[in-house]
Design an enzyme around this catalytic site. Structure first.
Site, PDB file in Angstrom:
ATOM      1  N   ARG B 443       0.743  -1.212   0.203  1.00  0.00           N
ATOM      2  CA  ARG B 443      -0.013   0.001   0.028  1.00  0.00           C
ATOM      3  C   ARG B 443       1.008   1.187   0.265  1.00  0.00           C
ATOM      4  O   ARG B 443       1.797   1.233   0.868  1.00  0.00           O
ATOM      5  CB  ARG B 443      -0.918   0.118   1.428  1.00  0.00           C
ATOM      6  CG  ARG B 443      -1.662   1.458   1.549  1.00  0.00           C
ATOM      7  CD  ARG B 443      -2.929   1.225   0.695  1.00  0.00           C
ATOM      8  NE  ARG B 443      -3.919   2.136   0.936  1.00  0.00           N
ATOM      9  CZ  ARG B 443      -4.925   2.521   0.240  1.00  0.00           C
ATOM     10  NH1 ARG B 443      -5.163   1.641  -0.613  1.00  0.00           N
ATOM     11  NH2 ARG B 443      -5.812   3.434   0.781  1.00  0.00           N
ATOM     12  N   GLU B 550     -11.810 -18.678  30.777  1.00  0.00           N
ATOM     13  CA  GLU B 550     -10.396 -19.239  31.383  1.00  0.00           C
ATOM     14  C   GLU B 550      -9.936 -18.459  32.509  1.00  0.00           C
ATOM     15  O   GLU B 550      -8.937 -18.372  32.547  1.00  0.00           O
ATOM     16  CB  GLU B 550      -9.364 -20.030  30.304  1.00  0.00           C
ATOM     17  CG  GLU B 550     -10.057 -20.914  29.483  1.00  0.00           C
ATOM     18  CD  GLU B 550      -9.843 -22.207  29.924  1.00  0.00           C
ATOM     19  OE1 GLU B 550      -9.046 -22.602  30.564  1.00  0.00           O
ATOM     20  OE2 GLU B 550     -10.682 -23.178  29.644  1.00  0.00           O
TER      21      GLU B 550
END
Lengths: 754, 754
Positions: B443, B550
């Site tokens: 880009r 978790e």
């Protein structure tokens, strides 16, 4: 009951000393509050005063034995702390006194401490080993009064808009299929258009009220309904309609503006290209005037020169296309041209290709697409020609001779959109904060393993710290944007370069703030925050792109910094190295005086809470960064580094300056606003929110202040502690604060916010 | 050609001095490099040496006139800089010399400067007003060698797994409908099970290889396919299967483990409840042993006591349910019991209600649901009874007498899951970084308005700064987690308390790192990053919840901090105030010696790049935070504040300690790992990545170091500059660095990463 070791006069002060010393709450200003109370206390005799005053020495705090005796006195009394008392600690003290001396008068002096120290039950209730009646929220402030302040001059428009939004079509639902979602949003936008909300910012002749500030206020409310709705609304009425209003002339207004406002004509704003996002001046689409046929030919030269991310691309009949205008073989720079895309049957016209951008992280109710033009011919009149026209004789004419200046004048008229983007992002943050706070006032997790009930998560200091400064910031930014919108809409000030530059910086700072706040709220709600039904997930996906569209934040901050460097005299949006450099050379001086080492370690709350300190600190940072930046650039230039490269080398410095300036600006605007609030109770509350904002910001950038020697280590730590403490102090009022955002009940549809 | 002002000997040094002074690159160590080169240079005569050495005085830099003369000499020579030369600046100097003295020998001494100073073309190419041949990427390092280091001992498993993944069923596509998405993921998981990948961590007897570390390595690769796949895989084989493997006994293994690994039996892990997320010990579901019928009755007592967010809930036949086990009227604490949910026809069994959790921010291919049990009866054998059993005579028995210890022993066996969560998040970050870097190498945006081609966005310093430290961190965390997994899997070390505590902190730090990195990558890719097709959007939505599940990160960091306070002797996961307090009293001392003020302002690159400095700084922080935390808690306790409240008051301090410790640990592990790399070229590269990680982390926390007086202002600024400079130095190698992550080509399906 026998009096425990203390005279009755002293006894009533014990709970205060106990609280004060348990948290080491004392700073010089606080010592002075307690000292004054004791000195003025007509109930005490001089021995008692002497004894009490001896306990006020920070250098020589009361011994642990003394402290334990206080604790023992309180615990054994079995007196209960009632949080809902007007002055809970004073009442407690009086009830403690009553145990030993029923006929004694209440000591009315005590409450002076409580009022002036700002200590609240949630600071000290854990110290009392007796049952306390927790209050979830305090009614000391009324959310409707806060809401009234936020609505300001738009109260009637906002109130009626809120009621209007309370109908089935605006009910939030989960929409996973983009076609269905887009159709739903289209129906919503159409209804808003029909009812005149889209045209609000247009002149009266075209169905509007000429009221951009109110338009912006209702725009923010659309975020409470759905991000896609807000964005599609903004594209249709703000960008597409705005380009006709601001860049077109009467013929365009007459032909298009009324229908656009009513959504009879759907249009899109085709500026960005795949190959050119932030660098609009570099767009490749051409608009070549053909004198033979008196028409303009729109063409996409290369495969990556198509328009991209164009909102409304699939629903539009017409586009406002930004292209390089070539007249008589000369490129006159970027201009906007109206190009019909589809016929009445909604079939694409010859030479036009539209491709769906497909699914996105968010905003899937907005039909973004790519557009290619293959030699598409439109009449000369379709040029939006307010700032540059093609005359009947086929020559180009503009009153603005400098092509750069012309281009940025055109872009500048669209800056209102950037304010709306920031307002929209802020609306998203307010919504997420409201949901997270309400959840935290219901959700309990963990306890001290003694009592049965677990604690509200809102009572955890880390939770207060993650949400409260963000709430304060939302208030500050709300009034900042209100002020910017009013300056932007003030037609008596035609030169908008300064406002434009300021908006560039604010858009970056506020959209980043909104994103990090929404993320914090997501995490603060745990797994519940992850479910779409609770709305935060959508806000996150929708607001994310606000950091990129209408100008990438990093690019905008650099523009802002260049504006500051040139004292807002450079062309806005310009790569503008030359103009900045010219101005730089005249401004390389700064009179920042030597810092006073005492000041840099002043940690007294009177000082830390003083707006003068905040203003000085913010201003010092902006000036210092400006000066050092200018010096660095000049040194590079002197060494022969090309100006473009010199600016590259100071890129991170530019970003820092852009941010620093925007924060200073926000605080200044907010402080000025606060001074206008007539109701003292609410003025003081607002000022306190401003203080939390200021200290939170200074804390965030403590590293820099420490590096400069502006803060000493002690001061930096003290600021951190003050941010934590202020966050705790707002705890009883936190629900009122988010209710003050005025998000209608019918929009708070998240199950966890009930 | 006439020689311009300089002798030929000096002339060849001019480009070096020009580069060195243009950027003020000199620090003491750099002066010494140049000095040594000059002194050793046999080509120079003593006058020339004297002249050159006089230009090395930092206190008295060459004048602007001198500097301009150098520039003039270089520019007027018309010599071109060729970046692809092995020593570009040395070659340049030699060609410059050749202009004036064709028969002169090349000065071979010069390259000593280039090698030792680490200056690279991208540091100085802008200084040469001549055409340069930019190189997009350097082939100095080979990505396959980096990949080999990362794969380590799992090379053969990983390589074959990567090939296995290259088939249609694992092709990423956009999935918006949750039912279709879930079915697709189920098919993927089933295939992985059939092929033996699910069972890898199980014993050989049950289809596995008993190799948890390799299991974790392939688990990370699933993130490159799709986040939902990784999570559902983890639920089935890691959580559900793991609960049978770790908490069950042979009878359970024989009956269930083989089928679970092959996905013949689908199960879920029903721990979290709506009312109890982080506080597992407080779950309300009961499992009451009924001696009459020799069975256990599972029951959900209240409406918010249902299991929630249970992955695999809609596909499972059976659940591993965590409930309060009540035997003979006594609550023996939380135990896991296998509870069948559905019959062969996939109909829910009596007494079981399952509700879909609906759409989420991400992971919509995982079927999360809520589960209620109404007096559901299962045989006694269904109790997973490794740590607590119900004997034939109906009495409860456990070899671990302390119920707290028993509970945390059970939970501890599941810590492998937390390592996998961190690995998964890290995999997401690697993927996002690879996409963002490849995009930035294609880009182009903006230029100097002189040349036609715009610049690669990867060449912008701000872009380098936002991506490069994250890449370095990804390398550091990769090896950290490898080491933790190997310690966790080491059966010769049965006491896992320390590892568990360390994993708690690392999981928090790494999942947060992953999220902020993915966000940075999204913004770095602009609008393209927002499109689902480019993968970053999904990574963002999927990895977001890794900070919560978790174990919520904030809760885990506090656990970690309590572990550190008690020198890892407290029960892991325990609210554990008492045990911490007991240990605290014996440890309130720290021998941190007075800081040397010279050291706190040492800014030499030799010092700043020295691992000893990094280690000292990290260790100082951990120790200081531990000591001050312990002191604060003790002071509260001495004043009679209950321990639970005392810990609340230091919550932010606990979080800071948890983070500091985890960062120190990561750096230490990585440094130890680097020392084992035999190939010096790659060892040096890795060490440099470690240096960037360390300086970046120290920079992030400069405020704290400044507050402590550990850094002076000058040092803090120097660290910031070094982070920027290191980021620039990695620029030529950045593509190789992300390719080193080893993400298979077929997984990099994002159009912008092509």
């Amino acid at each position: 009951m026998a009096l425990p070791n203390y005279t009755i006069g002293i006894l009533q002060y014990i709970p205060f000393f106990y609280v004060i010393w348990s948290d080491d709450l004392l700073s010089a200003s606080e010592v002075s509050v307690v000292k004054k109370t004791i000195e003025d206390d007509s109930v005490l005799n001089s021995d008692e005063k002497k004894q009490l005053l001896s306990w006020l020495n920070k250098g020589q705090p009361p011994s642990d034995t003394e402290f334990k005796q206080w604790k023992q006195t309180i615990t054994s009394s079995q007196v209960k702390l009632v949080e809902s008392d007007i002055y809970p600690l004073t009442s407690f003290s009086q009830r403690l006194g009553n145990l030993y001396c029923e006929q004694c008068d209440h000591n009315e002096h005590l409450k002076h401490i409580e009022i002036n120290l700002g200590i609240q039950p949630n600071h000290y209730n854990h110290l009392f080993n007796v049952e306390v009646v927790h209050e979830k929220t305090s009614n000391h402030y009324a959310s409707k009064n806060l809401d009234a302040l936020l609505k300001g001059a738009h109260a009637s428009e906002v109130d009626s808009f809120r009621s209007f939004l309370n109908q089935d079509i605006f009910k939030w639902t989960i929409s996973r299929n983009k076609e269905e979602f887009r159709n739903k949003v289209l129906r919503q936008v159409s209804l808003l258009g029909e009812k005149g909300y889209g045209a609000m910012a247009y002149p009266k002749a075209y169905g509007g009220t000429n009221n951009m500030p109110s338009y912006a206020a209702i725009f923010e409310h659309l975020m409470f309904i759905d991000g896609s709705l807000a964005v599609k609304f903004g594209v249709q009425f703000g960008l597409f309609g705005g380009s006709i209003q601001k860049l077109g002339t009467k013929k365009h207004h007459d032909q298009y503006l009324g229908d656009t406002g009513k959504t009879k004509l759907l249009g899109c704003f085709a500026m960005t290209e795949t190959g050119h996002g932030s660098n609009v001046r570099g767009v490749k689409t051409t608009a070549t005037y053909d004198k033979e046929t008196d028409s303009i030919v729109i063409h996409t030269p290369g495969k990556n020169d198509n328009k991209e991310y164009i909102g409304n691309a699939l629903h539009s009949k017409i586009a406002s296309v930004f292209a390089q205008l070539i007249v008589d073989g000369k490129n006159e720079g970027v201009h906007a041209i109206l190009v019909p895309l589809r016929n009445e049957k909604h079939e694409l016209l010859d030479g036009i290709i539209v491709e769906d951008n497909g699914y996105k992280l968010g905003l899937n109710g907005v039909d973004n697409g790519k557009i290619w033009f293959n030699q598409v011919r439109v009449p000369r009149e379709n040029l939006l020609d307010k700032y540059g026209e093609i005359k009947d004789n086929g020559t180009y004419f503009s009153t603005i001779k400098n092509p750069n200046k012309r281009f940025f004048t055109m872009l500048g008229t669209l800056v209102g959109g950037r304010i709306c983007v920031a307002k929209g992002a802020l609306g998203g943050a307010k919504m997420a904060l409201s949901i997270a706070v309400k959840h935290a006032l219901n959700r309990r997790q963990f306890n001290d393993s003694v009592k049965i009930q677990e604690d509200l998560i809102m009572d955890y200091p880390t939770h207060q710290l993650r949400l409260t400064p963000a709430i304060a910031s939302a208030y500050v930014y709300h009034f900042t944007l209100e002020e910017m919108m009013s300056r932007y809409s003030d037609d008596s000030q035609p030169d908008k370069r300064k406002v434009e530059t300021q908006v560039a910086g604010l858009k970056a700072v506020i959209t980043w703030f909104a994103n990090s706040t929404i993320q914090e709220c997501r995490e603060a709600c745990g797994g519940k925050g992850y479910l779409l039904e609770n709305r935060i997930a959508d806000l996150k996906g929708d607001v994310d792109i606000f950091t990129t569209f209408e100008g990438d934040n990093n690019v905008l901050l650099q523009l802002a910094a260049k504006g500051i460097l040139s004292d807002f005299k450079a062309e806005f949006n310009s790569a503008g190295f030359v103009s900045v450099l010219k101005l730089l050379s005249t401004q390389l001086s700064d009179k920042i005086s030597t810092l006073n080492p005492i000041y840099s370690n002043k940690v007294d709350s009177e000082h830390l809470y003083n707006p003068k300190f905040h203003k000085h600190a913010f201003n010092y940072r902006t000036r210092r960064l400006t000066y050092t930046l200018a010096m660095r650039i000049r040194n590079y230039i002197k060494k022969g580094v090309p100006s473009y490269q010199a600016f590259l080398k100071v890129q991170t410095h530019l970003l820092a300056l852009g941010k620093a300036y925007s924060i200073e600006l926000s605080y200044k605007i907010f402080a000025e606003y606060c001074a206008t609030i007539t109701d003292e109770k609410y003025r003081v509350l607002m000022e306190k929110l401003g203080t939390l904002y200021a200290l939170h910001q200074l804390h965030n950038d403590s590293r820099w202040y420490l590096e400069q020697g502006y803060f000493g280590g002690t001061k930096s730590k003290a600021i951190r502690q003050r941010v934590e403490r202020l966050s705790t102090e707002f705890r009883p009022h936190i629900e009122v604060l988010v209710d003050g955002f005025g998000i209608p009940e019918h929009c708070l549809s998240a199950p966890i916010s009930k």
